[in-house]
Design a protein around this motif. Structure first.
Motif, PDB file in Angstrom:
ATOM      1  N   ASP A 192     -31.934 -22.305  -8.595  1.00 14.22           N
ATOM      2  CA  ASP A 192     -32.369 -20.996  -9.075  1.00 14.22           C
ATOM      3  C   ASP A 192     -32.810 -21.022 -10.535  1.00 14.22           C
ATOM      4  OD1 ASP A 192     -29.852 -21.475 -10.058  1.00 14.22           O
ATOM      5  OD2 ASP A 192     -29.049 -19.500  -9.545  1.00 14.22           O
ATOM      6  N   SER A 193     -33.041 -22.227 -11.087  1.00 12.79           N
ATOM      7  CA  SER A 193     -33.535 -22.347 -12.452  1.00 12.79           C
ATOM      8  C   SER A 193     -34.230 -23.692 -12.589  1.00 12.79           C
ATOM      9  CB  SER A 193     -32.381 -22.257 -13.455  1.00 12.79           C
ATOM     10  OG  SER A 193     -31.665 -23.478 -13.501  1.00 12.79           O
ATOM     11  N   GLY A 234     -33.430 -25.363 -15.415  1.00 12.87           N
ATOM     12  CA  GLY A 234     -32.591 -25.891 -16.482  1.00 12.87           C
ATOM     13  C   GLY A 234     -32.345 -27.379 -16.319  1.00 12.87           C
ATOM     14  N   SER A 239     -30.480 -28.575 -13.173  1.00 10.20           N
ATOM     15  CA  SER A 239     -31.011 -28.109 -11.891  1.00 10.20           C
ATOM     16  C   SER A 239     -31.741 -29.237 -11.165  1.00 10.20           C
ATOM     17  CB  SER A 239     -31.981 -26.950 -12.116  1.00 10.20           C
ATOM     18  OG  SER A 239     -33.176 -27.431 -12.716  1.00 10.20           O
TER      19      SER A 239
END
Length: 172
Positions: A59-60, A62, A65
């Motif tokens: 969901d990112s 980052g 992730s």
């Protein structure tokens, strides 16, 4: 998605289904991802099975992730020592390794991905720690997770003898 349903049943999971924007992730990777992995991520969200096997966040973008780890791996691929740790495999660029999960004890779980083939046929490549050999398994992501959690003979990856009851811990 029988194996995903098994994971839900085994863990007693009752969390809310997550909405994931797969289009952006798959656009950046330039390939589709396995349907059972997408289903697992949507059903369970961020977290770990039995406090052990963690799914990389999707969901990112980052650094921790799925996309972040893939990007970092690509950036470090020029280093010969990095490449040597993954021989005979390479980082994914139309084909190669995509990290999708890890364990709290440094095990790493990859797909041996090939954008020209159905992601449902991608094998799993895994190792118990960064300096150990890579093992290949011709199973789906959900089957691999089930075997790690329940199959005492799935060595060296099984935690079945160490886990008294199966659960999923959400990182919320």
């Amino acid at each position: 998605m029988q194996r995903v349903n098994e994971l839900v049943s085994m863990t007693g999971w009752q969390g809310e289904r997550q909405k994931v924007e797969w289009g952006e992730i798959e656009r950046r990777l330039e390939t589709r991802l396995p349907a059972d992995f997408k289903e697992i991520c949507e059903v369970f969200g961020r977290g770990a099975f039995c406090g052990y096997l963690e799914l990389l966040p999707v969901d990112s973008a980052g650094p921790r992730s799925l996309l972040g780890r893939w990007t970092a791996m690509k950036e470090r691929w020029a280093n010969p020592r990095m490449r040597a740790r993954f021989e005979p495999y390479q980082v994914f660029e139309q084909s190669g390794l995509i990290l999708w999960g890890q364990s709290v004890t440094e095990a790493s779980y990859y797909w041996l991905a090939d954008a020209s083939e159905s992601p449902e046929t991608w094998p799993i490549v895994a190792r118990t720690d960064p300096l150990e050999e890579l093992h290949r398994f011709d199973v789906s992501t959900s089957e691999f997770i089930c075997r790690v959690l329940t199959d005492r003979d799935f060595r060296p990856f099984s935690v079945a003898s160490k886990v008294k009851s199966l659960y999923f811990e959400s990182y919320g």
